[in-house]
Motif scaffolding. Structure first.
Motif, mmCIF file in Angstrom:
data_model
loop_
_atom_site.group_PDB
_atom_site.id
_atom_site.type_symbol
_atom_site.label_atom_id
_atom_site.label_comp_id
_atom_site.label_asym_id
_atom_site.label_seq_id
_atom_site.Cartn_x
_atom_site.Cartn_y
_atom_site.Cartn_z
ATOM 1 N N MET A 43 0.848 -1.193 0.000
ATOM 2 C CA MET A 43 0.000 0.000 0.000
ATOM 3 C C MET A 43 0.885 1.246 0.000
ATOM 4 S SD MET A 43 -3.057 1.053 2.668
ATOM 5 C CE MET A 43 -4.196 -0.216 2.111
ATOM 6 N N LYS A 44 0.623 2.176 -0.931
ATOM 7 C CA LYS A 44 1.414 3.401 -1.011
ATOM 8 C C LYS A 44 1.226 4.248 0.241
ATOM 9 C CE LYS A 44 1.541 3.949 -6.021
ATOM 10 N NZ LYS A 44 0.805 2.728 -6.375
ATOM 11 N N LYS A 45 2.276 5.004 0.575
ATOM 12 C CA LYS A 45 2.226 5.872 1.750
ATOM 13 C C LYS A 45 1.999 7.309 1.312
ATOM 14 C CE LYS A 45 4.792 2.968 4.932
ATOM 15 N NZ LYS A 45 5.759 2.954 6.040
ATOM 16 N N LEU A 46 0.910 7.901 1.816
ATOM 17 C CA LEU A 46 0.504 9.243 1.459
ATOM 18 C C LEU A 46 0.629 10.146 2.680
ATOM 19 C CD1 LEU A 46 -0.924 11.314 -0.458
ATOM 20 C CD2 LEU A 46 -3.105 10.383 0.363
ATOM 21 N N LEU A 47 1.431 11.204 2.548
ATOM 22 C CA LEU A 47 1.599 12.183 3.623
ATOM 23 C C LEU A 47 0.883 13.468 3.225
ATOM 24 C CD1 LEU A 47 3.029 13.028 6.309
ATOM 25 C CD2 LEU A 47 4.894 13.906 4.873
ATOM 26 N N LEU A 48 -0.049 13.908 4.068
ATOM 27 C CA LEU A 48 -0.767 15.161 3.849
ATOM 28 C C LEU A 48 -0.143 16.223 4.755
ATOM 29 C CD1 LEU A 48 -4.413 13.753 3.866
ATOM 30 C CD2 LEU A 48 -2.859 14.022 1.915
ATOM 31 N N ILE A 49 0.211 17.363 4.186
ATOM 32 C CA ILE A 49 0.904 18.420 4.930
ATOM 33 C C ILE A 49 -0.006 19.640 5.015
ATOM 34 C CG2 ILE A 49 2.992 19.834 5.054
ATOM 35 C CD1 ILE A 49 4.272 17.769 3.065
ATOM 36 N N VAL A 50 -0.244 20.125 6.240
ATOM 37 C CA VAL A 50 -1.174 21.231 6.445
ATOM 38 C C VAL A 50 -0.683 22.081 7.618
ATOM 39 C CG1 VAL A 50 -2.683 19.947 8.025
ATOM 40 C CG2 VAL A 50 -3.659 21.752 6.590
ATOM 41 N N PRO A 51 -0.849 23.409 7.565
ATOM 42 C CA PRO A 51 -0.383 24.247 8.674
ATOM 43 C C PRO A 51 -1.078 23.946 9.996
ATOM 44 C CG PRO A 51 -0.731 25.570 6.705
ATOM 45 C CD PRO A 51 -1.297 24.216 6.419
ATOM 46 N N SER A 52 -2.412 23.789 9.957
ATOM 47 C CA SER A 52 -3.173 23.508 11.178
ATOM 48 C C SER A 52 -4.472 22.828 10.773
ATOM 49 C CB SER A 52 -3.481 24.793 11.950
ATOM 50 O OG SER A 52 -4.477 25.543 11.270
ATOM 51 N N LEU A 53 -5.231 22.404 11.768
ATOM 52 C CA LEU A 53 -6.559 21.830 11.501
ATOM 53 C C LEU A 53 -7.575 22.504 12.410
ATOM 54 C CD1 LEU A 53 -5.696 18.049 11.037
ATOM 55 C CD2 LEU A 53 -6.575 19.612 9.292
ATOM 56 N N HIS A 54 -7.378 23.813 12.593
ATOM 57 C CA HIS A 54 -8.256 24.545 13.505
ATOM 58 C C HIS A 54 -9.572 24.921 12.831
ATOM 59 C CE1 HIS A 54 -9.736 26.888 16.704
ATOM 60 N NE2 HIS A 54 -9.435 28.075 16.195
ATOM 61 N N GLN A 55 -9.496 25.622 11.727
ATOM 62 C CA GLN A 55 -10.690 26.005 10.986
ATOM 63 C C GLN A 55 -10.278 26.485 9.621
ATOM 64 O OE1 GLN A 55 -12.643 29.669 11.703
ATOM 65 N NE2 GLN A 55 -14.697 28.879 11.434
ATOM 66 N N GLY A 56 -11.157 26.293 8.631
ATOM 67 C CA GLY A 56 -10.880 26.815 7.306
ATOM 68 C C GLY A 56 -11.111 25.784 6.222
ATOM 69 N N GLY A 57 -11.215 26.278 4.971
ATOM 70 C CA GLY A 57 -11.525 25.407 3.851
ATOM 71 C C GLY A 57 -10.455 24.388 3.553
ATOM 72 N N LEU A 58 -9.192 24.836 3.442
ATOM 73 C CA LEU A 58 -8.131 23.885 3.095
ATOM 74 C C LEU A 58 -7.925 22.871 4.210
ATOM 75 C CD1 LEU A 58 -5.044 24.366 4.463
ATOM 76 C CD2 LEU A 58 -5.193 26.434 3.105
ATOM 77 N N GLU A 59 -8.106 23.309 5.463
ATOM 78 C CA GLU A 59 -7.962 22.398 6.603
ATOM 79 C C GLU A 59 -9.047 21.324 6.571
ATOM 80 O OE1 GLU A 59 -6.187 26.374 7.757
ATOM 81 O OE2 GLU A 59 -8.033 25.693 6.763
ATOM 82 N N LYS A 60 -10.262 21.760 6.261
ATOM 83 C CA LYS A 60 -11.376 20.800 6.181
ATOM 84 C C LYS A 60 -11.137 19.783 5.068
ATOM 85 C CE LYS A 60 -15.842 21.617 6.888
ATOM 86 N NZ LYS A 60 -17.205 22.179 6.753
#
Length: 379
Positions: A1-18
């Motif tokens: 199974m391939k390994k996928l890393l998702l990189i995000v500044p935060s997961l507090h609130q916002g469209g890209l975070e969601k």
């Protein structure tokens, strides 16, 4: 199974975070998914069961601090990618993209452009196009501009996924606590940010409320909204306006709405608008860059000309564009046949943005990466 890393500044609130949180959940059956986050405080989205690496490098306001952050984040990500043998690193938004580029090392780099505001930095977009294996744009308009203006054949469109069944279930999980027991409610959703144009909405609403006193306004999203509350007082509508603050489950509140209004002068792909449409709310939206036009197409909702980005909290200044929005709202609210038509059209359009098509595209691109790598090795 391939390994996928998702990189995000935060997961507090916002469209890209969601979208990042949703991507992690959707891709879990097909990839070994992990999230790398710069600051894990105040996580608002459900990522239960997803491994999270907190880089502990939150944003810094000074220019030197920002440069140091990029280098430190890149170094930590490089170590993480090597240790976990990551195949694909997919970053969301400019700061995450820069860290993804700085990390170098193994695996493919997918860089996500999440808003038309990101296009205001041509040097950065050129860097993304040069460094990425794939540039993932959240709207067709952004993708075409990246392809044409920057001659980038790596740019592709990936519109945000929506789980309509989950939205419906969440809307019925609890009751919305409102300050009113009756009346029709206009709804808009978004954090306190001038790009959302909420001062336009308040002024237009004041005109609507004067003619239709039963109509209320609810704005759902994180922020104190102090200036907006003060504007509502000066406009004489403070008892008819409700700022809910951040809601981890906003859907019971959306459910109580009669009409969704978007007054942004920039968007990427307006998640909240599509979620409102999935719940049968008719939509009036600015024809801003980007998102509303390609979603509404002049038939699934009502588009009005984009509004001025010049912030104006003076209650005595009511512009023609604010008067036009007020008239559009009143005309629609007072025509029940048209309201029902746009309810049906909203639900129909929202159903086009299925999670299945989102999953299919990512899996297809991952397989394409594998084929390209194999081809290079054979060559």
């Amino acid at each position: 199974m391939k390994k996928l890393l998702l990189i995000v500044p935060s997961l507090h609130q916002g469209g890209l975070e969601k979208v990042c949180a949703a991507t992690a959940k959707l891709m879990q059956p097909y990839f070994d998914v992990q999230i790398a986050i710069f600051d894990s405080r105040n996580v608002a989205y459900d990522i239960k069961g997803i491994p999270v690496a907190d880089l502990r490098l939150p944003s810094r306001p000074d220019k030197l601090g920002k440069i140091i952050n990029v280098l430190k984040r890149g170094w930590k990500l490089r170590r993480l990618k090597k240790r976990e043998q990551i195949d694909i690193a997919y970053s969301f938004g400019p700061t995450a993209n820069l860290a993804n580029i700085a990390s170098g090392g193994r695996g493919y780099r997918w860089l996500g452009i999440r808003s038309y505001m990101d296009m205001g930095n041509p040097r950065q977009i050129r860097l993304f196009c040069k460094s990425a294996d794939r540039v993932i744009c959240c709207s067709e308009t952004i993708c075409r501009e990246v392809q044409d203006k920057y001659h980038c054949d790596k740019a592709v469109t990936l519109q945000n996924p929506f789980d309509m069944k989950e939205v419906k279930a969440l809307s019925e999980r609890e009751e919305a606590e409102l300050p009113w027991s009756d009346g029709r409610i206009l709804i808009s959703m978004g954090r306190e940010d001038t790009v959302k144009g909420f001062w336009h909405l308040l002024k237009s609403f004041a005109l609507v409320h004067k003619k239709l006193p039963d109509v209320k306004l609810m704005i759902i999203g994180k922020g104190e909204f102090t200036e907006y509350r003060e504007l509502a007082v000066r406009l004489g509508v403070d008892d008819a306006v409700y700022f809910t603050g951040l809601k981890k489950n906003p859907y019971p509140y959306l459910k109580r709405g009669s009409l969704y209004v978007l007054t942004s002068y920039y968007e990427g792909f307006p998640n909240a608008m599509v979620e409102a449409m999935s719940m049968g709310l008719p939509v009036i939206a600015t024809d801003c860059m980007t998102g509303p036009r390609e979603i509404l197409e002049d038939k699934y909702g009502i588009l009005i000309p984009n509004m001025s980005p010049d912030v104006d909290f003076a209650s005595e200044n009511i512009t023609d564009e604010e008067k036009n929005l007020a008239q559009q709202i009143m005309t629609l609210l007072e025509d029940q046949d048209k309201m029902e038509h746009y309810r049906e059209m909203a639900r129909k359009r929202a159903a086009d943005y299925t999670a299945e098509s989102y999953i299919e595209k990512i899996r297809e691109w991952a397989e394409s990466n594998r084929i390209q790598r194999k081809s290079r090795l054979c060559g």
